[in-house]
Design a protein around this motif. Structure first.
Motif, PDB file in Angstrom:
ATOM      1  N   TYR A  23       0.839  -1.205   0.000  1.00 43.57           N
ATOM      2  CA  TYR A  23       0.000   0.000   0.000  1.00 43.57           C
ATOM      3  C   TYR A  23       0.876   1.259   0.000  1.00 43.57           C
ATOM      4  CZ  TYR A  23      -2.918   3.754   1.681  1.00 43.57           C
ATOM      5  OH  TYR A  23      -3.527   4.978   1.826  1.00 43.57           O
ATOM      6  N   LYS A  24       1.884   1.265   0.881  1.00 46.65           N
ATOM      7  CA  LYS A  24       2.737   2.461   0.982  1.00 46.65           C
ATOM      8  C   LYS A  24       3.496   2.679  -0.315  1.00 46.65           C
ATOM      9  CE  LYS A  24       3.386   2.766   5.944  1.00 46.65           C
ATOM     10  NZ  LYS A  24       3.773   1.689   6.880  1.00 46.65           N
ATOM     11  N   SER A  25       4.024   1.586  -0.870  1.00 48.86           N
ATOM     12  CA  SER A  25       4.808   1.680  -2.101  1.00 48.86           C
ATOM     13  C   SER A  25       3.942   2.221  -3.239  1.00 48.86           C
ATOM     14  CB  SER A  25       5.346   0.284  -2.433  1.00 48.86           C
ATOM     15  OG  SER A  25       6.092   0.295  -3.610  1.00 48.86           O
ATOM     16  N   GLU A  26       2.725   1.705  -3.328  1.00 47.08           N
ATOM     17  CA  GLU A  26       1.837   2.106  -4.422  1.00 47.08           C
ATOM     18  C   GLU A  26       1.284   3.525  -4.200  1.00 47.08           C
ATOM     19  OE1 GLU A  26      -0.675  -1.032  -5.734  1.00 47.08           O
ATOM     20  OE2 GLU A  26      -1.822   0.294  -7.039  1.00 47.08           O
ATOM     21  N   ALA A  27       0.970   3.836  -2.951  1.00 46.43           N
ATOM     22  CA  ALA A  27       0.421   5.172  -2.665  1.00 46.43           C
ATOM     23  C   ALA A  27       1.458   6.256  -2.947  1.00 46.43           C
ATOM     24  CB  ALA A  27      -0.042   5.242  -1.212  1.00 46.43           C
ATOM     25  N   ALA A  28       2.735   5.881  -2.811  1.00 41.02           N
ATOM     26  CA  ALA A  28       3.794   6.875  -3.037  1.00 41.02           C
ATOM     27  C   ALA A  28       4.131   7.021  -4.522  1.00 41.02           C
ATOM     28  CB  ALA A  28       5.041   6.464  -2.257  1.00 41.02           C
ATOM     29  N   SER A  29       3.502   6.190  -5.365  1.00 44.34           N
ATOM     30  CA  SER A  29       3.891   6.228  -6.787  1.00 44.34           C
ATOM     31  C   SER A  29       2.666   6.179  -7.706  1.00 44.34           C
ATOM     32  CB  SER A  29       4.834   5.049  -7.091  1.00 44.34           C
ATOM     33  OG  SER A  29       4.204   3.825  -6.765  1.00 44.34           O
ATOM     34  N   ASN A  30       1.514   6.651  -7.208  1.00 43.67           N
ATOM     35  CA  ASN A  30       0.311   6.507  -8.050  1.00 43.67           C
ATOM     36  C   ASN A  30      -0.192   7.819  -8.684  1.00 43.67           C
ATOM     37  OD1 ASN A  30      -0.839   7.584  -5.821  1.00 43.67           O
ATOM     38  ND2 ASN A  30      -2.389   5.997  -5.506  1.00 43.67           N
ATOM     39  N   GLU A  31       0.759   8.616  -9.132  1.00 45.90           N
ATOM     40  CA  GLU A  31       0.371   9.874  -9.804  1.00 45.90           C
ATOM     41  C   GLU A  31      -0.521   9.589 -11.012  1.00 45.90           C
ATOM     42  OE1 GLU A  31       3.472   8.985  -9.144  1.00 45.90           O
ATOM     43  OE2 GLU A  31       4.280  10.471  -7.762  1.00 45.90           O
ATOM     44  N   GLY A  32      -0.236   8.485 -11.711  1.00 45.46           N
ATOM     45  CA  GLY A  32      -1.003   8.137 -12.913  1.00 45.46           C
ATOM     46  C   GLY A  32      -2.473   7.908 -12.579  1.00 45.46           C
ATOM     47  N   ASN A  33      -2.725   7.160 -11.500  1.00 46.16           N
ATOM     48  CA  ASN A  33      -4.123   6.897 -11.121  1.00 46.16           C
ATOM     49  C   ASN A  33      -4.820   8.168 -10.643  1.00 46.16           C
ATOM     50  OD1 ASN A  33      -4.134   4.226 -11.853  1.00 46.16           O
ATOM     51  ND2 ASN A  33      -3.472   3.493  -9.836  1.00 46.16           N
ATOM     52  N   LYS A  34      -4.067   9.024  -9.955  1.00 40.71           N
ATOM     53  CA  LYS A  34      -4.672  10.305  -9.528  1.00 40.71           C
ATOM     54  C   LYS A  34      -5.051  11.119 -10.761  1.00 40.71           C
ATOM     55  CE  LYS A  34      -2.466  10.788  -5.045  1.00 40.71           C
ATOM     56  NZ  LYS A  34      -1.177  11.157  -4.440  1.00 40.71           N
ATOM     57  N   ALA A  35      -4.188  11.104 -11.758  1.00 42.49           N
ATOM     58  CA  ALA A  35      -4.489  11.838 -12.994  1.00 42.49           C
ATOM     59  C   ALA A  35      -5.747  11.267 -13.653  1.00 42.49           C
ATOM     60  CB  ALA A  35      -3.298  11.750 -13.946  1.00 42.49           C
ATOM     61  N   LEU A  36      -5.852   9.927 -13.660  1.00 38.85           N
ATOM     62  CA  LEU A  36      -7.053   9.300 -14.245  1.00 38.85           C
ATOM     63  C   LEU A  36      -8.307   9.759 -13.501  1.00 38.85           C
ATOM     64  CD1 LEU A  36      -5.935   5.566 -14.806  1.00 38.85           C
ATOM     65  CD2 LEU A  36      -6.190   7.355 -16.544  1.00 38.85           C
ATOM     66  N   SER A  37      -8.211   9.848 -12.166  1.00 38.85           N
ATOM     67  CA  SER A  37      -9.404  10.202 -11.384  1.00 38.85           C
ATOM     68  C   SER A  37      -9.849  11.632 -11.712  1.00 38.85           C
ATOM     69  CB  SER A  37      -9.157  10.028  -9.883  1.00 38.85           C
ATOM     70  OG  SER A  37      -8.321  11.053  -9.396  1.00 38.85           O
ATOM     71  N   TYR A  38      -8.905  12.519 -11.964  1.00 34.69           N
ATOM     72  CA  TYR A  38      -9.286  13.891 -12.323  1.00 34.69           C
ATOM     73  C   TYR A  38      -9.802  13.996 -13.744  1.00 34.69           C
ATOM     74  CZ  TYR A  38      -9.142  16.743  -8.323  1.00 34.69           C
ATOM     75  OH  TYR A  38      -9.509  17.325  -7.137  1.00 34.69           O
ATOM     76  N   LEU A  39      -9.257  13.156 -14.613  1.00 37.17           N
ATOM     77  CA  LEU A  39      -9.812  13.112 -15.976  1.00 37.17           C
ATOM     78  C   LEU A  39     -11.265  12.646 -15.925  1.00 37.17           C
ATOM     79  CD1 LEU A  39      -7.502  11.504 -18.703  1.00 37.17           C
ATOM     80  CD2 LEU A  39      -8.667  13.722 -18.757  1.00 37.17           C
ATOM     81  N   LEU A  40     -11.519  11.618 -15.113  1.00 37.66           N
ATOM     82  CA  LEU A  40     -12.903  11.139 -14.955  1.00 37.66           C
ATOM     83  C   LEU A  40     -13.798  12.259 -14.427  1.00 37.66           C
ATOM     84  CD1 LEU A  40     -12.193   7.622 -13.385  1.00 37.66           C
ATOM     85  CD2 LEU A  40     -13.279   8.023 -15.605  1.00 37.66           C
ATOM     86  N   ALA A  41     -13.278  13.034 -13.490  1.00 37.15           N
ATOM     87  CA  ALA A  41     -14.071  14.140 -12.920  1.00 37.15           C
ATOM     88  C   ALA A  41     -14.428  15.150 -14.008  1.00 37.15           C
ATOM     89  CB  ALA A  41     -13.297  14.804 -11.786  1.00 37.15           C
TER      90      ALA A  41
END
Ligand code: DON
Length: 351
Positions: free
Chosen positions: A193-211
């Motif tokens: 979880y920590k490793s992925e949470a520290a490197s998930n800029e791509g998923n955050k970008a996807l979530s804003y695109l969805l918004a």
């Protein structure tokens, strides 16, 4: 939904006897598959597949999530759970790996439980993208934007559909649902979880695109965080096979007898898996194997044989599309040998 389906005969018999005898789950629930796989057949074919593919060295561990790059790439386990509860395992089946994208299947099931399949279909969609699982281009190009519940964008949108008073309550619901499908308590692998949470800029970008397209239904970053947690849940091959067997068994966990997934939701979940479970490898998978399946970058693939059982193979090295190389080979071998391909009349006993 904690009810168990009890047959009237069972209840009457138990009342007359004045006690509850240790009957099989099939007898307790009054429901059982007429086509559960036989132990001897499965054992033989699993052993053959293990021998045939244990030396396979193609593929490479995922490394965009730093933790995954360090998982032993030689780990190799196979687990089958049949709808009547038989368990057949081989190799590294006790190792707990991160479920990753295979989690998407079960969050989809949970979203459907409260919203129903039509609403989920309307809000998420079910079209394959033909692109990488984390493609932002697909979000822009696909008419529904979220595409389907099994690519990252659609899965984050699906996680945003889970209701609760706050993020933690929604998360508790997700983890409890996974645990009921597995028939035992599951937990997050904190390091993943920590490793992925520290490197998930791509998923955050996807979530804003969805918004931008109004295709996410709660706070975007909050939804990404619960999605990241769901991907970090630890499972061993046997636990995951039991989750798959619950789908194969019409939503009833073959170990506990609990109705975890509504029977009417099962075909929608399996069709989504067939369509997009191996991302841009899904067409080839349907062509060669013909089984609903879902892969994860942790190295697992879960394939469901409706009415018969589920097979999980765990082996970390992945192909270009992000699917375990060995897992695809083993499942294809087993499906061919045991006539599991759903598009073949042999799968329903044609001789
Ligand atoms: O969001 C991600 O990229 C990962 N947590 C899950 C991706 C994944 O497992 C794709 N599977 N083949």
């Amino acid at each position: 939904m904690k009810i168990k389906r009890m047959s009237a005969t069972f209840l009457v018999a138990a009342a007359i006897a004045g006690t509850v005898l240790p009957l099989s789950i099939a007898a307790q629930t009054g429901q059982s598959s007429p086509v559960a796989a036989s132990r001897a057949n499965v054992e033989k074919v699993i052993a053959e597949a293990y021998e045939k593919y244990k030396g396979e060295t193609r593929g490479k561990n995922a490394d965009y999530i730093p933790y995954l790059a360090h998982v032993d790439s030689k780990l190799f386990g196979i687990a089958v759970v049949t709808t009547d509860g038989k368990v057949i395992t081989m190799g590294d089946v006790d190792y707990s790996f991160s479920i990753q994208s295979i989690s998407k299947v079960f969050t989809l099931a949970l979203a459907m439980e409260s919203l129903g399949p039509d609403e989920v279909f309307k809000k998420i969609g079910s079209e394959p993208t033909g692109r990488a699982f984390n493609s932002p281009v697909a979000v822009v190009d696909m008419p529904t934007h979220s595409a389907n519940p099994l690519v990252n964008a659609g899965a984050i949108a699906t996680a945003s559909l889970i209701s609760g008073k706050d993020k933690d309550e929604k998360w508790a619901k997700i983890l409890d649902f996974y645990s009921r499908a597995a028939g035992e308590k599951l937990v997050v692998i904190d390091e993943v979880y920590k490793s992925e949470a520290a490197s998930n800029e791509g998923n955050k970008a996807l979530s804003y695109l969805l918004a931008k397209y109004d295709r996410i239904y709660a706070d975007p970053f909050e939804s990404v965080d619960n999605y990241t947690k769901q991907c970090s849940v630890g499972v061993n091959a046997l636990q995951l096979a039991r989750m798959g067997a619950t789908l194969a068994n019409n939503g009833i966990n073959p170990k506990t007898g609990e109705v975890v997934i509504k029977s009417e939701d099962v075909p929608h979940i399996l069709s989504a898996m067939m369509m997009a479970g191996l991302y841009d490898g899904s067409g080839g998978w349907a062509w060669h194997v013909g089984l609903p399946a879902k892969s994860g970058v942790g190295g697992g693939i879960l394939a469901v044989v409706p009415g018969k059982g589920a097979i999980v193979v765990f082996a970390p090295p992945l192909d270009e599309a992000g699917n375990s190389v060995k897992a695809q080979e083993v499942i294809e071998y087993v499906a061919n040998k045991l006539n599991y391909n759903l598009y073949s009349p042999l799968s329903v006993g044609w001789k």
